[in-house]
Structure formats: structure tokens, C-alpha cells
Design a protein around this motif. Structure first.
Motif, mmCIF file in Angstrom:
data_model
loop_
_atom_site.group_PDB
_atom_site.id
_atom_site.type_symbol
_atom_site.label_atom_id
_atom_site.label_comp_id
_atom_site.label_asym_id
_atom_site.label_seq_id
_atom_site.Cartn_x
_atom_site.Cartn_y
_atom_site.Cartn_z
ATOM 1 N N ALA A 235 0.870 -1.185 0.000
ATOM 2 C CA ALA A 235 0.000 0.000 0.000
ATOM 3 C C ALA A 235 0.903 1.230 0.000
ATOM 4 N N THR A 236 1.138 1.802 -1.163
ATOM 5 C CA THR A 236 2.108 2.881 -1.295
ATOM 6 C C THR A 236 1.382 4.212 -1.411
ATOM 7 N N MET A 237 1.551 5.042 -0.382
ATOM 8 C CA MET A 237 0.921 6.356 -0.354
ATOM 9 C C MET A 237 1.868 7.392 -0.980
ATOM 10 N N LYS A 238 1.408 8.630 -1.114
ATOM 11 C CA LYS A 238 2.216 9.663 -1.757
ATOM 12 C C LYS A 238 3.550 9.853 -1.052
ATOM 13 N N HIS A 239 3.548 9.855 0.277
ATOM 14 C CA HIS A 239 4.814 10.057 0.987
ATOM 15 C C HIS A 239 5.789 8.913 0.702
ATOM 16 N N GLY A 240 5.254 7.713 0.449
ATOM 17 C CA GLY A 240 6.112 6.591 0.104
ATOM 18 C C GLY A 240 6.775 6.766 -1.244
ATOM 19 N N TRP A 256 14.614 -3.614 -5.514
ATOM 20 C CA TRP A 256 13.537 -3.327 -6.443
ATOM 21 C C TRP A 256 12.272 -3.146 -5.623
ATOM 22 N N VAL A 257 11.487 -2.122 -5.929
ATOM 23 C CA VAL A 257 10.252 -1.868 -5.194
ATOM 24 C C VAL A 257 9.113 -1.665 -6.188
ATOM 25 N N VAL A 258 8.153 -2.572 -6.150
ATOM 26 C CA VAL A 258 6.932 -2.433 -6.934
ATOM 27 C C VAL A 258 5.856 -1.925 -5.983
ATOM 28 N N GLY A 259 5.192 -0.848 -6.356
ATOM 29 C CA GLY A 259 4.215 -0.243 -5.459
ATOM 30 C C GLY A 259 2.788 -0.646 -5.785
ATOM 31 N N SER A 260 1.907 -0.485 -4.799
ATOM 32 C CA SER A 260 0.483 -0.783 -4.929
ATOM 33 C C SER A 260 -0.282 0.410 -4.364
ATOM 34 N N THR A 285 11.295 5.186 -11.275
ATOM 35 C CA THR A 285 12.726 5.223 -11.525
ATOM 36 C C THR A 285 13.140 3.827 -11.984
ATOM 37 N N THR A 286 14.427 3.619 -12.106
ATOM 38 C CA THR A 286 14.909 2.292 -12.500
ATOM 39 C C THR A 286 14.385 1.213 -11.562
ATOM 40 N N HIS A 287 14.411 1.502 -10.271
ATOM 41 C CA HIS A 287 14.081 0.473 -9.278
ATOM 42 C C HIS A 287 12.714 0.645 -8.636
ATOM 43 N N VAL A 288 12.046 1.731 -8.903
ATOM 44 C CA VAL A 288 10.741 2.023 -8.304
ATOM 45 C C VAL A 288 9.676 1.900 -9.385
ATOM 46 N N ARG A 289 8.735 0.978 -9.186
ATOM 47 C CA ARG A 289 7.754 0.659 -10.224
ATOM 48 C C ARG A 289 6.325 0.877 -9.700
ATOM 49 N N ALA A 497 8.810 -12.720 -8.187
ATOM 50 C CA ALA A 497 9.389 -11.798 -9.168
ATOM 51 C C ALA A 497 8.509 -11.737 -10.410
ATOM 52 N N LYS A 498 8.047 -12.906 -10.866
ATOM 53 C CA LYS A 498 7.148 -12.928 -12.016
ATOM 54 C C LYS A 498 5.814 -12.279 -11.671
ATOM 55 N N ALA A 499 5.316 -12.551 -10.457
ATOM 56 C CA ALA A 499 4.027 -12.001 -10.031
ATOM 57 C C ALA A 499 4.046 -10.486 -9.936
ATOM 58 N N MET A 500 5.225 -9.905 -9.755
ATOM 59 C CA MET A 500 5.376 -8.461 -9.635
ATOM 60 C C MET A 500 5.755 -7.798 -10.950
ATOM 61 N N GLY A 501 5.924 -8.612 -12.008
ATOM 62 C CA GLY A 501 6.342 -8.058 -13.284
ATOM 63 C C GLY A 501 7.834 -7.821 -13.389
#
Length: 574
Positions: A235-240, A256-260, A285-289, A497-501
């Protein structure tokens, strides 16, 4: 690669690659942060040049960095960096004492924020007497404590005052200001009312952006220490988004961070839905999705807010036919799934009851039938699933997001068993059936929910044994669903990893992928599975760079205490 050869060659031990094609190797080479080659030592070592570092692991096990498909980085990091630590096994008296001690270091108007309060304790403190004791312990300071599900809060009278909540305040849709039999507030907040407390805490921060950056950086340090190098923030809010993009821009994000992104008001304070999505997209970014939308279909079984197919356990004065309700209608959910298709988002759908799980599967089936293959959809936490719905996960390409930490060694199961019929509990978490049906079983910690640690070795052992890591606590939960060690490891590497794309980036040790790998102090494939929980990560590498190395002294260890390391969740050292 230049004429000086690859940057790094790892050799001298067993390498578990987690790939289906070649699960084991002797060595691999890294160049420019990516895996260059994997194979036998005789094939890899000749690639070395004058500038190549040779990492000889001296017989130890090397495996991919772990992937956690369900975590709350901001909450976990904040808890570790700033807040009053409470163990889920702490009873009310122990909490009052901890609150009183913590309050002495704060100013008279500073918030006391802490957690996690165990569900069994939450069951016992819904009284005005408990509120009075909490008021006394906090010494007039506002206080908010989070429970082990993170769906509920316990606040004191000063906090209720700052929240603008009185005895006449009505319950909002999807939440409850818990009252006693006389209608008096107890300070316990269920579900969406928790957001009101979080908003009051947030309003007290003088430099929230700096604070959140510290929290997220601390969280990443902690997950790296356990060998985790890729996560899906649940659960990624704006501050995150701001904190994560700041860290990556500064070269300080070693995961690597995939957000929701929540599409409705959430348990944390802040924007949601179409007001929030632009913040996520701007933070890429490269690592933030920013690739997923978060749906919350129901609550949690401990507070009887999960949507179940069959009635809850009936206690005195309760409706014997009560089975809970979903927060979404069928039409609303279909529209949400369509939105994901239209805008290219995946969906992470919190559905803890078997009725809400079926509702998600029905909606995905409807849209997939009309529109064909499309976004990734995950259902968290797949605790209760009707047998007829298990094969539908693979058929519909829906990912089961499992949280083994909820089984053991936490105390949530004890509270669940007071609300859910025994036959349903004993058939819960059908991980083996899901895997055998072809589903992409993926595991996550849900940290800091359940336990004050994201330690994946607890969960890997639990997936294999279905028993508590503490031998003093007997019993097994649905032992027919045990996994093999390799199956459990794949649920923390390749599958999530696959589940997160991220299958083209990480999750395995394979040529072309990012060089995330860890060195362990034991071979978890060769030991008694009942000792996997004691595994220690000696080194963690992200993009071929060492980002964690185990300290010689435990006093220098960055990790939060692992409850598995000491029997009884370290109650004696609380």
C-alpha cells in the motif's frame, strides 16, 4: 565487459539459481551489475581478467536475493526507526509498563506511536477500564498503537480528543469506533477508523518528508539484512513514492520496489485513487515501479470483517447466520478490474475471506473472458479458499499471495480460531493444492503486520513444516499442505518476481538478469527443515554490489530481533 574481464566471479560453493532450466550451478560471473554467465567453475573461471574480483564462498550456499510479494516498507521502517516496540505476545499489563517507560523520554505533547499489539490482546482490551489504564500509562500524551493485522488501532483519550472523536461520533462506512455494552468509547478502532488516528499522528510531524525517507531507508537496510532484494509494497501512499524516488535518486535504494496504490480511503492517511496515481507515476525510476492498484475487498477474520461463505462462530448475543460482507459490490469490482485493463495497472486485491476470494475470481473471469489475457492480478492473503475455487487461480492466471507468518509463530491464529469454525481453520492456507494446480504461489511477510520482523527464513520453514518454529508450541496447521524446501524457496524468489512483473530483472541467477544474490551460513536444502528458521545471511548483493555483510558482533546487527531466534518471541527480554 571489457578486456579486464567481468567485475566479479562467484565460485567455491553450491549455487542455487532458482531457474527451472538449470537449478544448480558451481559459479557465475557478473558484469555491469548483471549476470554474465552461469555454469561449471571450469567454464566460468577462465572468463576472469586482471580486474575481476573472485569471491570464493568456501563451500557455502549461494542463492538469488529473496523477493517479498507483500510488505509495508514505510510502516516497518517507521516502526524500527522511531516507534515504541511491542511484541505480539505482550499482554495488556506489559504494554502499560512499556508505554509508561517510553513516555518518560518524550515531551508532554509528543505522540507515543508503537506496535504491534497482538490480536489476542486486542480481543481483551475493548473496555473503558483498559482505556483508563492506557491514559494513566501515557501520562497525558496522545497515543496510537497498531495491532498485528495493521487493520486496527488502540488509542487513548487524548488521541480521541485530537481526532475529534466523541461518544456521539458515528461510525463511518467500513469502520468502527469500538464501544462497550454501555456505548462508551474504548479507544479501539477497527478498519477505516484507523486512518483518522494516522491522520492525527501525521499532522504532528514537523518534517514528514525527511522522516519518511529515514523510515524507508531503515526498512531497506533491514530487508537486505535478511537477504531480500525485491519487494512489492502492499500500500504505497504519496509520501512513500516521494521517499522511494528520493532514495533511488541518491543511489541509496538497494532493492527493487513495486508499489500498490490504494484506490479507496485506506488505513493510512493520504490521497488515494486518481488523486494518488499521478504521484506514483511521477516517482518511477529504474528500481521504483508504480505498477499496481490496491483493492481492499474485506477486513480480517479476527474482527469478523472478512467476507465468508459460511457463518462465523456464534458467540452469545450474536447472529448465528452472520458471515461478513465485502466492501465492494460486484459491479464496482468489475469496474475496478476494467480500469486496470484500460490503464495498464496490475491489481493487488486484499481478500481474506473465501467469499471475497470467490468475488475476485468471478470478476477476473468475467473480464478475462471478454477481453482476453491482461494485467497481473494477485489475491492476498488466500487464507480461506473454497476447494472448488483452488484450480481457478491457475486457469485465470491469478496469483495467490500467501503470508506464512500469519500461521506461526504469531498469535493471530489463536484469535482467528475464536471466530472461524474449526473445520475451516484446519483446511486453511492450501498452498500445496494451489501449487499443484499450476498457480504461481508467491509469498510475502506482510511486515510489520503479524511479527516485528520480515525474516523470510521463518516463513520458508513454516511452508515446509506447517508447524511453529518454537518447539514449545505444539501442533500443525493443515499438514497436508506442506511444501518441499525448493518449492518454498521458489515461492520467495522466482514466483513473486514474475508475479510483480520483474521476471526480466530479478528472482533467479540467470544470464542477463540483475545480479541479486545472497550467501548463507548453512545449506538450507541439506539440513533438517526444522532448523531453517535459524539461517543467517552472511552477505547480500544488489546489482553485483555488496549491500549487507553480517557483523561479527550481534550488537552491530542492523536487523530487528528475530522472534524465531528465541523461544516464546523473546518475552523475557521485552
Amino acid at each position: 565487459m571489457t578486456s579486464s574481464g567481468p567485475d566479479l566471479i562467484v565460485t567455491g560453493g553450491r549455487v542455487y539459481t532458482a531457474t527451472a532450466e538449470r537449478p544448480w550451478a558451481e559459479a557465475f560471473a557478473v558484469s555491469g551489475g548483471r549476470i554474465l554467465a552461469v555454469g561449471d567453475a571450469d567454464d566460468i573461471l577462465p572468463l576472469a581478467g586482471a580486474g575481476t574480483e573472485i569471491l570464493d564462498v568456501n563451500g557455502l550456499l549461494v542463492m538469488p536475493g529473496l523477493t517479498d510479494v507483500h510488505i509495508h516498507l514505510g510502516l516497518g521502517g517507521s516502526q524500527a526507526a522511531w516507534e515504541l516496540p511491542i511484541l505480539p505476545t505482550d499482554e495488556a499489563e506489559e504494554i502499560y509498563e512499556k508505554v509508561s517507560d517510553w513516555a518518560q523520554r518524550l515531551g508532554p505533547d509528543e505522540w507515543i506511536v508503537g506496535g504491534i499489539v497482538g490480536s489476542t490482546t486486542m480481543d481483551a482490551i475493548m473496555t473503558t477500564d483498559a482505556l483508563a489504564r492506557l491514559d494513566e500509562a501515557s501520562g497525558g500524551r496522545p497515543l496510537m498503537l497498531r495491532d498485528d493485522s495493521m487493520h486496527n488501532r488502540w488509542v487513548n483519550s487524548r488521541a480521541l480528543e485530537l481526532m475529534g472523536v466523541t461518544g456521539d461520533t458515528p461510525d463511518p462506512s467500513g469502520g468502527t469506533f469500538v464501544r462497550d455494552a454501555r456505548g462508551k468509547l474504548t479507544g479501539v478502532l477497527h478498519e477505516i477508523t484507523s486512518a483518522r488516528a494516522e491522520a492525527a499522528v501525521a499532522a504532528s510531524l514537523t518534517d514528514p518528508r525527511a522522516r519518511h525517507r529515514v523510515s524507508y531507508k531503515k526498512a531497506v537496510e533491514i530487508i537486505n539484512s535478511y537477504g531480500i532484494t525485491a519487494v512489492q509494497d502492499a500500500a504505497t501512499m504519496k509520501h512513500g513514492w516521494l521517499a522511494l524516488s528520493d532514495l533511488d535518486a541518491a543511489g541509496e535504494l538497494s532493492s527493487w520496489v513495486v508499489g500498490s496504490m490504494p484506490n479507496r480511503p485506506f488505513l493510512e492517511e493520504g490521497e488515494y485513487g486518481e488523486e494518488l496515481y499521478p504521484s506514483g507515476l511521477a516517482a518511477r525510476t529504474t528500481h521504483v515501479r508504480p505498477d499496481f492498484i490496491k483493492f481492499v475487498l474485506d477486513g480480517v477474520p479476527m474482527t469478523r470483517t472478512s467476507a465468508m461463505l459460511h457463518p462465523y462462530v456464534c458467540h452469545q448475543g450474536e447472529d448465528p447466520q452472520f458471515h461478513g460482507d465485502a466492501y465492494w459490490t460486484k459491479e464496482e469490482l468489475l469496474a475496478g478490474i476494467e480500469y486496470c485493463y484500460d490503464h495498464g495497472f496490475g491489481g493487488k486485491l486484499h481478500a481474506t475471506g473465501d467469499a471475497s476470494v470467490r468475488m475476485v475470481l468471478d470478476a477476473v473471469e468475467d473480464v478475462r473472458r471478454r477481453r482476453g489475457p491482461g494485467p497481473i492480478f494477485q489475491i492476498a492473503h488466500v487464507e480461506f479458499i473454497d476447494d472448488s475455487d483452488i484450480p481457478r487461480f491457475a486457469e485465470l492466471e491469478v496469483v495467490p499471495d500467501a503470508s506464512p507468518y500469519i500461521w506461526y509463530p504469531g498469535v493471530i491464529q489463536e484469535s482467528i480460531q475464536n471466530q472461524i469454525p474449526a473445520e475451516t481453520v484446519m483446511s486453511s492456507w492450501p498452498t500445496k493444492s494451489l501449487l499443484d494446480s499450476g498457480a504461481l504461489l508467491s509469498a510475502g511477510s506482510d511486515w510489520p503486520c503479524v511479527l516485528p520482523t520480515p525474516d523470510p527464513w521463518l516463513a520458508i520453514e513454516t511452508l515446509v513444516t506447517r508447524a511453529n518454529v518454537d518447539p514449545a508450541v505444539p501442533g500443525e496447521l493443515n499438514p497436508s499442505q506442506r511444501l518441499g524446501v525448493e518449492e518454498a524457496v521458489v515461492a520467495f524468489t522466482r514466483n513473486p518476481a514474475k508475479a510483480m512483473g520483474l521476471a526480466e530483472e530479478t528472482g533467479t541467477i540467470a544470464p542477463g538478469l540483475s545480479a541479486e544474490f545472497i550467501v548463507l551460513d548453512r545449506d538450507i536444502f541439506a539440513i533438517d527443515p526444522r532448523s531453517i528458521h535459524s539461517t543467517r545471511v552472511l552477505a547480500t548483493y544488489f546489482e553485483g554490489v555488496r549491500v549487507f555483510e553480517a557483523a561479527e558482533s550481534s550488537e552491530d546487527d542492523v536487523r530487528v530481533p528475530s522472534p524465531a531466534a528465541l523461544a516464546g518471541l523473546q518475552k523475557e527480554t521485552a
